[in-house]
Design a protein around this motif. Sequence first.
Motif, short mmCIF file in Angstrom:
data_model
loop_
_atom_site.label_atom_id
_atom_site.label_comp_id
_atom_site.label_asym_id
_atom_site.label_seq_id
_atom_site.Cartn_x
_atom_site.Cartn_y
_atom_site.Cartn_z
N LEU A 27 0.82 -1.20 0.00
CA LEU A 27 0.00 0.00 0.00
C LEU A 27 0.86 1.26 0.00
O LEU A 27 0.60 2.20 -0.76
CB LEU A 27 -0.96 0.01 1.20
N GLY A 28 1.89 1.29 0.82
CA GLY A 28 2.79 2.45 0.85
C GLY A 28 3.43 2.70 -0.50
O GLY A 28 3.54 3.85 -0.95
N LYS A 29 3.85 1.63 -1.17
CA LYS A 29 4.46 1.75 -2.50
C LYS A 29 3.46 2.30 -3.52
O LYS A 29 3.78 3.17 -4.32
CB LYS A 29 4.97 0.39 -2.97
N GLU A 30 2.24 1.77 -3.48
CA GLU A 30 1.19 2.20 -4.43
C GLU A 30 0.84 3.68 -4.21
O GLU A 30 0.66 4.42 -5.17
CB GLU A 30 -0.06 1.34 -4.27
N LEU A 31 0.72 4.08 -2.95
CA LEU A 31 0.39 5.47 -2.65
C LEU A 31 1.47 6.41 -3.19
O LEU A 31 1.17 7.48 -3.73
CB LEU A 31 0.22 5.68 -1.15
N LYS A 32 2.72 6.00 -3.05
CA LYS A 32 3.83 6.83 -3.50
C LYS A 32 3.89 6.88 -5.03
O LYS A 32 4.04 7.96 -5.62
CB LYS A 32 5.14 6.30 -2.94
N GLU A 33 3.75 5.73 -5.68
CA GLU A 33 3.86 5.66 -7.14
C GLU A 33 2.68 6.31 -7.86
O GLU A 33 2.87 7.05 -8.82
CB GLU A 33 3.97 4.20 -7.60
N LYS A 34 1.47 6.02 -7.42
CA LYS A 34 0.28 6.46 -8.15
C LYS A 34 -0.22 7.85 -7.74
O LYS A 34 -0.82 8.55 -8.55
CB LYS A 34 -0.86 5.45 -7.97
N TYR A 35 0.00 8.21 -6.47
CA TYR A 35 -0.58 9.46 -5.97
C TYR A 35 0.46 10.41 -5.36
O TYR A 35 0.10 11.42 -4.78
CB TYR A 35 -1.67 9.15 -4.93
N GLN A 36 1.74 10.06 -5.48
CA GLN A 36 2.83 10.88 -4.94
C GLN A 36 2.60 11.22 -3.48
O GLN A 36 2.88 12.32 -3.01
CB GLN A 36 3.01 12.17 -5.77
N ARG A 37 2.08 10.25 -2.73
CA ARG A 37 1.86 10.41 -1.29
C ARG A 37 2.85 9.51 -0.56
O ARG A 37 2.81 8.30 -0.72
CB ARG A 37 0.42 10.00 -0.90
N ASP A 38 3.71 10.12 0.21
CA ASP A 38 4.74 9.37 0.93
C ASP A 38 4.43 9.39 2.42
O ASP A 38 4.88 10.26 3.15
CB ASP A 38 6.11 9.99 0.65
N TYR A 39 3.61 8.42 2.86
CA TYR A 39 3.20 8.34 4.26
C TYR A 39 4.07 7.34 5.01
O TYR A 39 4.48 6.32 4.46
CB TYR A 39 1.74 7.89 4.38
N LYS A 40 4.30 7.63 6.28
CA LYS A 40 5.01 6.67 7.14
C LYS A 40 4.06 5.52 7.46
O LYS A 40 2.84 5.66 7.39
CB LYS A 40 5.43 7.36 8.43
N ARG A 41 4.64 4.39 7.80
CA ARG A 41 3.83 3.20 8.12
C ARG A 41 2.83 3.48 9.23
O ARG A 41 1.71 3.00 9.19
CB ARG A 41 4.73 2.03 8.54
N THR A 42 3.25 4.24 10.22
CA THR A 42 2.34 4.53 11.34
C THR A 42 1.13 5.33 10.86
O THR A 42 0.02 5.10 11.33
CB THR A 42 3.07 5.28 12.47
#
Length: 123
Positions: A27-42
Amino acid sequence: MGKLTDVEEIIMRCIWEYGEEMPFLQLGKELKEKYQRDYKRTSIRTYLFRLEEKGYLTVEKRGRQSYIRTLIAVDDYKREQAGELLDVWFSGSAKEFLSALGGRLSEEEGRELKGILNDMDFD
């Protein structure tokens, strides 16, 4: 169905696009690749917890890996959102909604929409 925030909706889109079951780390990878959202796991875990509370998904731990599974289908969510849009902006009138769309439809989309309406049973 509980109302989603913008971020929750983006997260759900990622999961719906991925498929029925998504590994948490993906999910973290998808958010970063598709939506340029870089969220921490927490932060992602916090959003997932909220989405679980709202009944949109469940997170299951198997061994060392967690998996996310949706409980609401994307088509059901779209129908719900379309209904809310109709109610809020068009007083529940699909006719008013389609009139508003009139200028935005291509000729081909207009023909397809006309075919869909012709195929509907209104009795």
